[in-house]
Write an enzyme that holds these catalytic residues in place. Structure first.
Site, PDB file in Angstrom:
ATOM      1  N   PRO A   2     -40.089  -7.638-103.614  1.00 49.93           N
ATOM      2  CA  PRO A   2     -39.785  -8.166-105.887  1.00 49.93           C
ATOM      3  C   PRO A   2     -40.033  -9.644-105.708  1.00 49.93           C
ATOM      4  CG  PRO A   2     -38.668  -6.142-104.423  1.00 49.93           C
ATOM      5  CD  PRO A   2     -38.989  -6.955-103.683  1.00 49.93           C
ATOM      6  N   GLU A   3     -40.436  -9.598-106.888  1.00 49.83           N
ATOM      7  CA  GLU A   3     -40.836 -10.660-107.578  1.00 49.83           C
ATOM      8  C   GLU A   3     -40.733 -10.458-109.301  1.00 49.83           C
ATOM      9  OE1 GLU A   3     -43.840 -13.579-106.567  1.00 49.83           O
ATOM     10  OE2 GLU A   3     -44.107 -12.471-104.321  1.00 49.83           O
ATOM     11  N   HIS A 111     -30.776   4.135 -95.856  1.00 46.88           N
ATOM     12  CA  HIS A 111     -30.858   2.742 -96.486  1.00 46.88           C
ATOM     13  C   HIS A 111     -30.077   2.222 -97.480  1.00 46.88           C
ATOM     14  CE1 HIS A 111     -33.863   1.795 -92.418  1.00 46.88           C
ATOM     15  NE2 HIS A 111     -33.989   2.645 -92.624  1.00 46.88           N
ATOM     16  N   ARG A 130     -34.681  -3.436 -95.360  1.00 43.51           N
ATOM     17  CA  ARG A 130     -34.211  -4.871 -94.528  1.00 43.51           C
ATOM     18  C   ARG A 130     -33.096  -5.198 -94.794  1.00 43.51           C
ATOM     19  NH1 ARG A 130     -40.527  -6.757 -93.999  1.00 43.51           N
ATOM     20  NH2 ARG A 130     -40.711  -4.958 -93.840  1.00 43.51           N
TER      21      ARG A 130
END
Length: 309
Positions: A2-3, A111, A130
């Site tokens: 995500p940018e 998660h 992650r």
DNA sequence: AATTCGCCCTGTCGGC
DNA sequence: TGCCGACAGGGCGAAT
């Protein structure tokens, strides 16, 4: 990952939580939480009004009554919103013949590291397989002074390019131009995808030294950065693995990318095979024909100008 | 002071 | 079919 365009899309998708109060909050993995222990955080957040959802670089900020809660999505972070009575949707992440494809509100699973239950029955969830993401608790409203946020450079979409370059361009730097684009203290929000795309659009080789990028190219590059970020927002972000909009659906920008993820494939403009290499510790894809290292080929630059406008 | 490097982490994928 | 290593990489802190 995500940018800026992905986080901005998420910010817009989280509009429904603005004006709601946090009824209760749950937190998982302790190492993702900075600034408070989970139990303390739960106590502190209870009853607070969500006044605004803001973005700064790749950070998403919830401005509350008394405090601020800030999220960084790392590589695989997801922020989703489920309205009251929304059903769990186990299709959220499913791999079908190598492609992950799904829509809907994601389920709570191993998660899921944070859940905010809202006073109208809706909930916001933070999920991150992650675990490179972070949740920052910042006491008080002054999140801009937090060490992680105060060092950020300008917002690329806000700045006047000419004055920005005159003031901030490190003309003597011996780093690669790609490393500079990834530097969050220079520009906030540009990551690996949009750095490669902007370099391609402006016809600049990613390995070119910052000091040898000429003023005209700098202007062109910054225009290209804005262009690829705006396109990314318009297409609601780039989904190639984990990124999802708050409703669980995918962004549509991936298929529009010119170079990122296309190493070994033909350049969309000139058909030359795109090169995949490592620059500034990041996977980097570029076109050796459209992005020459030596400034000999004027074709690339003139091509860029009419692309940008 | 500027820059690079190592590390954190886990799902996915290619090769054998 | 199944195992295993390689790979993806944002940002912090250590090393150069």
């Amino acid at each position: 990952m995500p940018e800026l365009p992905e986080v901005e899309t998420i910010r817009r998708g989280l509009k429904p939580i603005v004006g709601r109060r946090i009824q209760s909050a749950e937190f998982g993995l302790p190492r993702l939480i900075l600034g408070a222990k989970a139990a303390e955080l739960t106590r502190r957040l209870q009853g607070q009004l969500i006044k605004a959802v803001l973005r700064r670089g790749k950070y998403l900020i919830l401005e509350l009554d008394k405090d601020s809660l800030v999220f960084h999505l790392g590589m695989t972070g997801q922020l989703t919103f489920a309205p009251a009575h929304a059903k769990e949707d186990t299709r959220f992440l499913r791999t079908v013949t190598g492609l992950q494809k799904a829509v809907g509100v994601h389920p709570v699973d191993a998660h899921t590291h944070a859940i905010l239950h809202l006073d109208n029955g809706g909930r916001m969830q933070f999920r991150d397989p992650r675990t490179f993401g972070k949740i920052l608790f910042i006491a008080g409203e002054d999140w801009k002074s937090h060490p992680r946020l105060s060092k950020l450079g300008d917002e690329p979409l806000d700045l006047k390019i000419e004055s920005f370059l005159a003031k901030n361009y490190p003309s003597d730097s011996k780093r690669s131009i790609k490393a500079l684009l990834l530097d969050q203290s220079f520009l906030a929000g540009v990551g690996n995808i949009y750095a490669d795309e902007a370099l391609f659009l402006s016809g600049i080789h990613p390995k070119k030294l910052v000091s040898s990028v000429k003023p005209a190219e700098r202007t062109c590059l910054l225009e290209a950065v804005k262009t690829v970020l705006r396109d990314g927002i318009r297409n609601q972000g780039t989904t190639f693995s984990d990124y999802r909009k708050p409703d669980g659906s995918s962004g549509k920008n991936f298929e529009r990318l010119k170079v990122y993820g296309r190493g070994g494939q033909p350049c969309r403009d000139c058909k030359t095979v795109l090169i995949k290499t490592v620059i500034a510790q990041r996977g980097t894809v570029f076109c050796p024909e459209c992005q020459p290292l030596s400034a000999g080929k004027k074709r690339a630059i003139s091509k860029t100008v009419d692309k940008v406008h």
